[in-house]
Every structure is written in C-alpha cells, then in structure tokens.
Design an enzyme around this catalytic site. Structure first.
Site, mmCIF file in Angstrom:
data_model
loop_
_atom_site.group_PDB
_atom_site.id
_atom_site.type_symbol
_atom_site.label_atom_id
_atom_site.label_comp_id
_atom_site.label_asym_id
_atom_site.label_seq_id
_atom_site.Cartn_x
_atom_site.Cartn_y
_atom_site.Cartn_z
ATOM 1 N N TYR A 33 0.838 -1.195 0.000
ATOM 2 C CA TYR A 33 0.000 0.000 0.000
ATOM 3 C C TYR A 33 0.868 1.238 0.000
ATOM 4 C CZ TYR A 33 0.903 0.908 4.992
ATOM 5 O OH TYR A 33 1.497 1.202 6.189
ATOM 6 N N LYS A 149 6.533 -2.118 1.978
ATOM 7 C CA LYS A 149 5.351 -1.507 2.611
ATOM 8 C C LYS A 149 4.146 -2.432 2.406
ATOM 9 C CE LYS A 149 3.188 3.044 3.153
ATOM 10 N NZ LYS A 149 3.287 3.152 4.603
ATOM 11 N N GLU A 182 11.926 2.460 14.443
ATOM 12 C CA GLU A 182 10.999 3.472 13.898
ATOM 13 C C GLU A 182 9.700 3.386 14.674
ATOM 14 O OE1 GLU A 182 9.699 2.566 9.860
ATOM 15 O OE2 GLU A 182 9.922 0.417 10.260
ATOM 16 N N LEU A 207 11.072 0.987 7.381
ATOM 17 C CA LEU A 207 10.520 1.465 6.122
ATOM 18 C C LEU A 207 11.310 2.687 5.673
ATOM 19 C CD1 LEU A 207 8.104 0.972 4.140
ATOM 20 C CD2 LEU A 207 7.054 2.946 5.239
HETATM 21 C C1 LIG Z 1 6.304 1.629 9.777
HETATM 22 C C2 LIG Z 1 6.339 2.958 9.097
HETATM 23 N N1 LIG Z 1 7.449 3.705 9.158
HETATM 24 C C3 LIG Z 1 7.524 4.910 8.572
HETATM 25 C C4 LIG Z 1 6.436 5.444 7.878
HETATM 26 C C5 LIG Z 1 6.556 6.797 7.235
HETATM 27 O O1 LIG Z 1 6.645 6.661 5.835
HETATM 28 P P1 LIG Z 1 6.210 7.830 4.864
HETATM 29 O O2 LIG Z 1 6.998 9.029 5.245
HETATM 30 O O3 LIG Z 1 6.589 7.320 3.511
HETATM 31 O O4 LIG Z 1 4.736 8.020 5.039
HETATM 32 C C6 LIG Z 1 5.263 4.697 7.776
HETATM 33 C C7 LIG Z 1 4.118 5.223 7.026
HETATM 34 O O5 LIG Z 1 3.106 4.600 6.867
HETATM 35 C C8 LIG Z 1 5.207 3.418 8.392
HETATM 36 O O6 LIG Z 1 4.095 2.667 8.322
#
Ligand SMILES: Cc1ncc(COP(=O)(O)O)c(C=O)c1O
Length: 287
Positions: A33, A149, A182, A207
């Site tokens: 997603y 993701k 994270e 991620l």
């Molecule tokens: C586990 C995780 N880390 C970091 C992020 C931040 O990613 P982004 O800046 O691409 O939204 C997300 C966003 O959904 C996430 O699910």
C-alpha cells in the site's frame, strides 16, 4: 455527497466497495500500500511514493497492474470524485484472488487495486503539532522485511493500540540491541544532547519513509547536518528534541517518551523549523 472508491477499474460508492473473500490481501496480507497526503487536489511527494510502490511490488513479485501514468490518472480521479482539496489518498494492491494456497497462484491472477480518498482538516493537525505527541516504546517484534510496505501491519496495529491505551499517540519499536528502529507508522528522529539531528539508517529493518527522505534533503539544503546513527530510548529521553515523520503526520514534534519529558516538554525550534520547511516544499511540489 457520498464517498467514492476505486475498485478494480470501477468507481463505486464507498459503502458498496468490496473485494472477494479469497483475496490474498485478506487471507495472507499478500499486498502492498501507499498513503499520500493531498494538497490542493494534488499528491504530495508523488514520485517518492510511486517509486517505493514499484519497489514493494517488485520485492513481492507482483506485476504492476497498470502503468505509472495510468495509476496517476486513477489517483487523481479518485481525489476529484471525492472533491478532496486537502486530505489523503490510500492505495492498496494485492496479488489478487485465488483458491487458498500459501504458494503463489498459478495462473497468476490480476492484482486487486483499491483507491480511497478522504479530506483532512490540516488546521486541526497543525494545532496538534503545536502541542506535540507522546510516544511509548515497545519491543520490535515485526518480520525482517519492514522495508517493503506490505499490508501485514498487525504488530504495528497492536503497538499503536498500546500507545492509545497509555494515552500516547505513537509507539517506537526498539530492536534487540536496544536501539530505536521506527514508529508504528512513522520514522523516528532526535536532536541529541549535542545538537546533532539523528535518524536510523535504512540498512536497519525500517521502512524507507518518503517524508524521511525528503526531509533529509531539505535539512541538508538548510545547512543542518544529519547523522544516520541509531539511538536508544534513554538517549531520546535525554535529547533536546524528538519528532516523527510520515505522510500522515509530516513532521510531528515528540514531547514525551515513556512518560519522560523531552527537553522542555514542548515542541523545539529544530522540529518546528523542519515542519515548516517540509510543508512549504510538499505544498509547492505537489502534483
Ligand atoms: C512503519 C512505518 N514507518 C515509517 C512510515 C513513514 O513513511 P512515509 O513518510 O513514507 O509516510 C510509515 C508510514 O506509513 C510506516 O508505516
């Protein structure tokens, strides 16, 4: 006005939108997603999100269901049909529908594609950023491919629920080395006790946040050096500032970690500056 969702080539009423009971997303979390912020009807950080989407699909060996250009049309049409000016778009692609069997189905089904859009009141989000967020820490019990993701988010959902029950807004995962990886749906950052801006490097099991990547470039342009050196919860509690980044939060100051105030317990100057820089850039570059 009723909400409209895109499902496999059709725009349908949100309440009627459905996928099959043997969709592999439903049975195996076999899908990916993306979540994009929308400013003025346009996608923020579009390139970064689409690039990561293509990578996630490739890692799972799911063929892209359409060209990037066609997907862009679907995303924008979903925004338009929902009359979203400022808000967000959610896109999910699964391997498709097949009789239940763990291995990939043969013949390969068509991927399932779902897109939804919703308005977000960013004035309310800005007010939240003025207060800052609280986080709790949790052991990182996720699988080893958090760089993809996927919709397999159960540990993230449980961690977020634990945060909610503790009166916090986010949970930070901590690995076996005692280092923060994270957040449950965000990347984690601190301005450490020496004033260095730090966030975990992408060789770790995290991620590759699109907001994180854009912010790294913006910080560099602003002459703020960033160290991709990991940190512990104790270091974060003793830091001058902390914040989280995501397409759903932009740059959100963190003011408490496991009940301990960070710095003065209010959003700090670096976090506030980076939030302003990110929002100005994301609005200007939305497409
Ligand atoms: C586990 C995780 N880390 C970091 C992020 C931040 O990613 P982004 O800046 O691409 O939204 C997300 C966003 O959904 C996430 O699910």
């Amino acid at each position: 006005m009723s909400r409209i969702a895109y499902v496999n080539g059709r725009y349908v009423r949100h309440g009627d939108a459905a996928v099959h009971i043997e969709d592999r997303g439903f049975q195996f979390a076999d899908g990916v997603y993306e979540y994009f912020a929308v400013f003025g009807g346009r996608l923020a950080d579009a390139e970064g999100h689409l690039e990561r989407l293509w990578r996630s699909l490739a890692e799972l060996r799911i063929a892209p269901p359409m060209s990037e250009a066609a997907l862009g049309v679907v995303l924008h049409e979903t925004i338009r049909r929902n009359r979203v000016r400022d808000g967000a778009v959610y896109l999910q692609i699964t391997r498709g529908v097949a009789h239940r069997d763990h291995a990939f189905p043969n013949p390969t089904p068509s991927p399932t594609v779902v897109v939804t859009a919703k308005p977000v009141n960013y004035a309310i989000e800005a007010a939240k950023a003025e207060h800052g967020a609280s986080v709790i820490s949790r052991p990182d019990n996720r699988w080893g491919r958090c760089d993809i993701k996927t919709v397999g988010l159960l540990p993230n959902a449980l961690a977020k629920q634990a945060a909610r029950e503790a009166g916090a807004q986010e949970a930070w995962f901590v690995d076996e080395m005692g280092l923060v990886t994270e957040g449950a749906s965000t990347n984690a950052w601190i301005v450490d006790a020496n004033g260095a801006l730090r966030t975990r490097d992408t060789n770790a099991n995290i991620l590759r946040g699109v907001t994180r990547k854009t912010l790294l470039a913006l910080a560099e342009d602003a002459g703020i050096s960033v160290s991709q050196k990991p940190f512990t919860i104790a270091e974060a509690q003793a830091a001058r500032e902390a914040f989280i980044t995501a397409a759903s939060a932009f740059v959100m100051p963190v003011v408490r970690i496991d009940g301990v105030a960070v710095g003065d317990g209010v959003p700090g100057p670096v976090s506030r500056r980076l939030r302003a820089l990110y929002l100005a850039s994301a609005r200007a570059n939305a497409r």
